[in-house]
Design a protein around this motif. Structure first.
Motif, PDB file in Angstrom:
ATOM      1  N   LEU A  50       0.856  -1.187   0.000  1.00  0.00           N
ATOM      2  CA  LEU A  50       0.000   0.000   0.000  1.00  0.00           C
ATOM      3  C   LEU A  50       0.892   1.237   0.000  1.00  0.00           C
ATOM      4  CD1 LEU A  50      -2.832   1.264   0.186  1.00  0.00           C
ATOM      5  CD2 LEU A  50      -2.630   1.134   2.681  1.00  0.00           C
ATOM      6  N   LEU A  51       0.907   1.946  -1.124  1.00  0.00           N
ATOM      7  CA  LEU A  51       1.736   3.138  -1.256  1.00  0.00           C
ATOM      8  C   LEU A  51       0.855   4.353  -1.536  1.00  0.00           C
ATOM      9  CD1 LEU A  51       4.776   1.911  -3.414  1.00  0.00           C
ATOM     10  CD2 LEU A  51       4.447   1.792  -0.942  1.00  0.00           C
ATOM     11  N   ARG A  52       1.521   5.491  -1.642  1.00  0.00           N
ATOM     12  CA  ARG A  52       0.819   6.745  -1.922  1.00  0.00           C
ATOM     13  C   ARG A  52       1.539   7.432  -3.076  1.00  0.00           C
ATOM     14  NH1 ARG A  52      -3.154   9.657   0.057  1.00  0.00           N
ATOM     15  NH2 ARG A  52      -3.054  11.926   0.278  1.00  0.00           N
ATOM     16  N   ARG A  53       0.796   7.802  -4.092  1.00  0.00           N
ATOM     17  CA  ARG A  53       1.410   8.433  -5.260  1.00  0.00           C
ATOM     18  C   ARG A  53       0.756   9.780  -5.545  1.00  0.00           C
ATOM     19  NH1 ARG A  53      -0.919   7.380 -10.544  1.00  0.00           N
ATOM     20  NH2 ARG A  53      -3.029   6.544 -10.355  1.00  0.00           N
ATOM     21  N   SER A  79       8.908  14.667  -5.296  1.00  0.00           N
ATOM     22  CA  SER A  79       9.956  14.331  -6.261  1.00  0.00           C
ATOM     23  C   SER A  79      10.755  13.099  -5.820  1.00  0.00           C
ATOM     24  CB  SER A  79      10.907  15.524  -6.454  1.00  0.00           C
ATOM     25  OG  SER A  79      11.778  15.289  -7.544  1.00  0.00           O
ATOM     26  N   ILE A  80      10.025  12.054  -5.418  1.00  0.00           N
ATOM     27  CA  ILE A  80      10.652  10.794  -5.036  1.00  0.00           C
ATOM     28  C   ILE A  80       9.894   9.647  -5.703  1.00  0.00           C
ATOM     29  CG2 ILE A  80      11.647  11.575  -2.859  1.00  0.00           C
ATOM     30  CD1 ILE A  80       9.235  10.517  -1.411  1.00  0.00           C
ATOM     31  N   PRO A  81      10.572   8.534  -5.982  1.00  0.00           N
ATOM     32  CA  PRO A  81       9.936   7.436  -6.716  1.00  0.00           C
ATOM     33  C   PRO A  81       8.976   6.595  -5.889  1.00  0.00           C
ATOM     34  CG  PRO A  81      12.202   6.873  -6.185  1.00  0.00           C
ATOM     35  CD  PRO A  81      12.021   8.301  -5.784  1.00  0.00           C
ATOM     36  N   LEU A  82       9.147   6.570  -4.553  1.00  0.00           N
ATOM     37  CA  LEU A  82       8.313   5.721  -3.706  1.00  0.00           C
ATOM     38  C   LEU A  82       7.953   6.461  -2.426  1.00  0.00           C
ATOM     39  CD1 LEU A  82      10.367   2.416  -4.069  1.00  0.00           C
ATOM     40  CD2 LEU A  82       8.127   2.850  -5.097  1.00  0.00           C
ATOM     41  N   TYR A  83       6.687   6.323  -2.012  1.00  0.00           N
ATOM     42  CA  TYR A  83       6.245   6.993  -0.792  1.00  0.00           C
ATOM     43  C   TYR A  83       5.036   6.256  -0.232  1.00  0.00           C
ATOM     44  CZ  TYR A  83       5.157  10.808   2.423  1.00  0.00           C
ATOM     45  OH  TYR A  83       4.933  11.559   3.549  1.00  0.00           O
ATOM     46  N   THR A  84       4.887   6.293   1.087  1.00  0.00           N
ATOM     47  CA  THR A  84       3.717   5.709   1.732  1.00  0.00           C
ATOM     48  C   THR A  84       3.428   6.468   3.015  1.00  0.00           C
ATOM     49  OG1 THR A  84       2.686   3.616   2.399  1.00  0.00           O
ATOM     50  CG2 THR A  84       4.946   4.002   3.155  1.00  0.00           C
ATOM     51  N   HIS A  85       2.428   6.042   3.755  1.00  0.00           N
ATOM     52  CA  HIS A  85       2.120   6.627   5.061  1.00  0.00           C
ATOM     53  C   HIS A  85       2.383   5.572   6.139  1.00  0.00           C
ATOM     54  CE1 HIS A  85      -0.604  10.233   3.788  1.00  0.00           C
ATOM     55  NE2 HIS A  85       0.666  10.548   3.857  1.00  0.00           N
ATOM     56  N   ILE A 128      -1.579   1.539   9.553  1.00  0.00           N
ATOM     57  CA  ILE A 128      -1.645   0.246  10.243  1.00  0.00           C
ATOM     58  C   ILE A 128      -1.386  -0.890   9.262  1.00  0.00           C
ATOM     59  CG2 ILE A 128      -3.175  -1.312  11.512  1.00  0.00           C
ATOM     60  CD1 ILE A 128      -4.513   1.114  12.725  1.00  0.00           C
ATOM     61  N   VAL A 129      -1.974  -0.794   8.068  1.00  0.00           N
ATOM     62  CA  VAL A 129      -1.719  -1.805   7.034  1.00  0.00           C
ATOM     63  C   VAL A 129      -0.237  -1.827   6.689  1.00  0.00           C
ATOM     64  CG1 VAL A 129      -2.223  -2.475   4.655  1.00  0.00           C
ATOM     65  CG2 VAL A 129      -4.045  -1.564   6.097  1.00  0.00           C
ATOM     66  N   VAL A 130       0.365  -0.654   6.567  1.00  0.00           N
ATOM     67  CA  VAL A 130       1.793  -0.568   6.242  1.00  0.00           C
ATOM     68  C   VAL A 130       2.636  -1.145   7.374  1.00  0.00           C
ATOM     69  CG1 VAL A 130       3.693   1.056   5.850  1.00  0.00           C
ATOM     70  CG2 VAL A 130       1.509   1.380   4.667  1.00  0.00           C
ATOM     71  N   HIS A 131       2.249  -0.909   8.632  1.00  0.00           N
ATOM     72  CA  HIS A 131       2.975  -1.467   9.772  1.00  0.00           C
ATOM     73  C   HIS A 131       2.955  -3.000   9.733  1.00  0.00           C
ATOM     74  CE1 HIS A 131       4.170   1.560  12.956  1.00  0.00           C
ATOM     75  NE2 HIS A 131       3.733   2.316  11.960  1.00  0.00           N
ATOM     76  N   ARG A 132       1.808  -3.573   9.427  1.00  0.00           N
ATOM     77  CA  ARG A 132       1.727  -5.037   9.343  1.00  0.00           C
ATOM     78  C   ARG A 132       2.653  -5.565   8.253  1.00  0.00           C
ATOM     79  NH1 ARG A 132      -4.871  -5.212   9.339  1.00  0.00           N
ATOM     80  NH2 ARG A 132      -5.205  -4.794  11.570  1.00  0.00           N
ATOM     81  N   PRO A 177      -2.551  -8.181   3.749  1.00  0.00           N
ATOM     82  CA  PRO A 177      -3.691  -8.428   2.866  1.00  0.00           C
ATOM     83  C   PRO A 177      -3.270  -8.689   1.426  1.00  0.00           C
ATOM     84  CG  PRO A 177      -3.540  -6.096   3.402  1.00  0.00           C
ATOM     85  CD  PRO A 177      -2.522  -6.797   4.255  1.00  0.00           C
ATOM     86  N   ALA A 178      -4.090  -9.478   0.724  1.00  0.00           N
ATOM     87  CA  ALA A 178      -3.856  -9.746  -0.690  1.00  0.00           C
ATOM     88  C   ALA A 178      -4.087  -8.478  -1.497  1.00  0.00           C
ATOM     89  CB  ALA A 178      -4.779 -10.865  -1.163  1.00  0.00           C
ATOM     90  N   SER A 179      -3.650  -8.492  -2.749  1.00  0.00           N
ATOM     91  CA  SER A 179      -3.722  -7.301  -3.581  1.00  0.00           C
ATOM     92  C   SER A 179      -5.156  -6.800  -3.745  1.00  0.00           C
ATOM     93  CB  SER A 179      -3.104  -7.585  -4.955  1.00  0.00           C
ATOM     94  OG  SER A 179      -3.776  -8.664  -5.598  1.00  0.00           O
ATOM     95  N   GLU A 180      -6.118  -7.727  -3.851  1.00  0.00           N
ATOM     96  CA  GLU A 180      -7.515  -7.299  -4.016  1.00  0.00           C
ATOM     97  C   GLU A 180      -7.994  -6.517  -2.799  1.00  0.00           C
ATOM     98  OE1 GLU A 180      -6.440 -10.369  -4.231  1.00  0.00           O
ATOM     99  OE2 GLU A 180      -6.622 -10.913  -6.354  1.00  0.00           O
ATOM    100  N   VAL A 181      -7.615  -6.982  -1.614  1.00  0.00           N
ATOM    101  CA  VAL A 181      -8.017  -6.299  -0.381  1.00  0.00           C
ATOM    102  C   VAL A 181      -7.327  -4.945  -0.274  1.00  0.00           C
ATOM    103  CG1 VAL A 181      -8.050  -6.432   2.138  1.00  0.00           C
ATOM    104  CG2 VAL A 181      -8.436  -8.490   0.762  1.00  0.00           C
ATOM    105  N   VAL A 182      -6.039  -4.890  -0.608  1.00  0.00           N
ATOM    106  CA  VAL A 182      -5.304  -3.627  -0.551  1.00  0.00           C
ATOM    107  C   VAL A 182      -5.925  -2.608  -1.496  1.00  0.00           C
ATOM    108  CG1 VAL A 182      -3.077  -2.508  -0.958  1.00  0.00           C
ATOM    109  CG2 VAL A 182      -3.156  -4.741   0.147  1.00  0.00           C
ATOM    110  N   SER A 183      -6.350  -3.062  -2.670  1.00  0.00           N
ATOM    111  CA  SER A 183      -6.997  -2.160  -3.635  1.00  0.00           C
ATOM    112  C   SER A 183      -8.282  -1.583  -3.051  1.00  0.00           C
ATOM    113  CB  SER A 183      -7.307  -2.906  -4.938  1.00  0.00           C
ATOM    114  OG  SER A 183      -6.126  -3.365  -5.556  1.00  0.00           O
ATOM    115  N   GLU A 184      -9.064  -2.426  -2.376  1.00  0.00           N
ATOM    116  CA  GLU A 184     -10.299  -1.949  -1.757  1.00  0.00           C
ATOM    117  C   GLU A 184     -10.012  -0.964  -0.630  1.00  0.00           C
ATOM    118  OE1 GLU A 184     -12.439  -5.369  -0.499  1.00  0.00           O
ATOM    119  OE2 GLU A 184     -12.834  -6.115  -2.535  1.00  0.00           O
TER     120      GLU A 184
END
Length: 384
Positions: free
Chosen positions: A164-167, A251-257, A268-272, A331-338
């Motif tokens: 789970l990232l942030r763009r 101005s960075i290639p990857l970022y998340t919360h 919390i998802v990112v912490h897991r 979580p699987a990709s489908e759950v992360v997308s939701e």
């Protein structure tokens, strides 16, 4: 927000008390570049608590140890006030260099004062002022950005299909053309024809308008309106399109919360996910001593400064990552997308509520004031 028993006590760094945490340690050179990194579980016993004003006083030269009568923060443990002062000032110097590097690399910086309302005893707005961010705020912000970026690098490489990232996408060409035309009509030849030039154009605009701060604020607000909103996304949805993962504003290639798990569910998802990476690394190290976790900062196969793709793709590495993902409920990709879609919708709704509330307070304040304000400009721009 979590209940106060958690957010203010059990999950907060209370001075003098042991607290379990995820920690990130960096090695930097004299120019502010990162040369090493360690990420893992830790136990932290904070020696004191500083407000932003306290930290700013220290940066500005206050809290000197030899100044009689100066009340400092309450200290716990073996540390002295001098240790706190020296550490904070050193940290301030490092983060200033980091910020300079970010801006030099194209980070998009728009600093527009935000209105702050003052309320009377009945809860009605009675006055207002413009909030001004100080160096202490920039210090904390820089370290939070660095932590978020570091975690994004780790989880996106360890779990490229479900991180789970942030763009933040580049501004649309039509919006840039509108902004350029807006500037041209006001006598400013601003080449913003491409998103890559916009971050270079703004400093020149600030320099030209340093004697006209009102027009500068108006133009900055217009520039902010040209930006697209930052959004959460699942890396699996953009597999093979990694260039779209980038954060234009930073101005960075990857970022998340990652840094605010007490108030944001995505963190919390990112912490897991990060917990799974750390455990997988430890499990892999037990089987392959060549990647021993005890070798030190910067020598870890999954969380170090350089990700070991060969280790991750090996049979032992894949097994360790899968087992850790199951244990920590990645979580699987489908759950992360939701989750990403839901959080994006809630964030937009929250900003709409915030804007509406500020408009109501502003109208109530102007109604109660005898002096009519003919113009007031402010904007709502949140791309981090």
């Amino acid at each position: 927000m979590l209940p106060p028993e958690l957010s203010e006590q059990a999950c907060s760094l209370v001075p003098g008390e042991d607290r379990l945490a995820f920690s990130i340690s960096w090695d930097t050179d004299d120019t502010g570049n990162i040369t090493g990194r360690w990420i893992g579980r830790s136990v932290i016993r904070s020696c004191c608590k500083l407000s932003y004003d306290d930290a700013q006083d220290i940066i500005d030269g206050g809290f000197e140890v030899d100044v009689s009568g100066k009340t400092g923060p309450k200290l716990h443990g073996q540390f002295e006030l001098k240790d706190v002062v020296d550490s904070l000032r050193s940290l301030h110097g490092i983060t200033k260099k980091m910020r300079e590097i970010r801006l030099r690399n194209g980070a998009f910086w728009i600093e527009i004062p935000k209105i702050v309302f003052l309320f009377d005893e009945s809860g009605n707005p009675c006055d207002s002022l413009l909030g001004v961010r100080k160096e202490s705020s920039f210090l904390v912000e820089e370290l939070m950005l660095l932590a978020n970026r570091s975690v994004a690098e780790v989880i996106s490489k360890a779990f490229p299909g479900c991180a789970l990232l942030r763009r933040h996408a580049e501004p649309k060409s039509m919006k840039l053309k509108e902004f350029e035309e807006f500037c041209r009509k006001r006598g400013l030849e601003l080449d913003a024809s491409s998103s890559g030039k916009l971050h270079l154009a703004l400093p020149k605009m600030r320099e030209k308008l340093k004697t006209d701060p009102v027009l500068l604020q108006i133009l900055l607000a217009r520039a902010a309106r040209a930006m697209q909103l930052a959004v959460y996304f699942c890396t699996g949805d953009l597999r093979g399109r990694e260039d779209e993962w980038a954060h234009y504003g930073l101005s960075i290639p990857l970022y998340t919360h990652f840094t605010s798990p007490l108030r944001r569910y995505p963190d919390i998802v990112v912490h897991r996910t990060l917990a799974a990476v750390v455990e997988a690394e430890e499990a892999y190290a037990e089987k392959r001593q060549s990647c021993a976790a005890s070798d030190g900062i910067g020598n870890r196969c999954f969380t170090g400064l350089y990700f070991d793709e060969e280790a991750a793709e090996s049979e032992e590495g894949r097994e360790a990552l899968v087992c850790a993902a199951v244990r920590y409920g990645v979580p699987a990709s489908e759950v992360v997308s939701e989750v990403a879609a839901y959080c994006n919708e809630r964030k937009r709704a929250g900003k709409h509520v915030e804007q509406s509330a500020e408009n109501v307070y502003l109208c109530a304040l102007l109604k109660n004031k005898e002096v009519i304000f003919f113009s007031f400009f402010f904007t709502y721009f949140f791309f981090i």
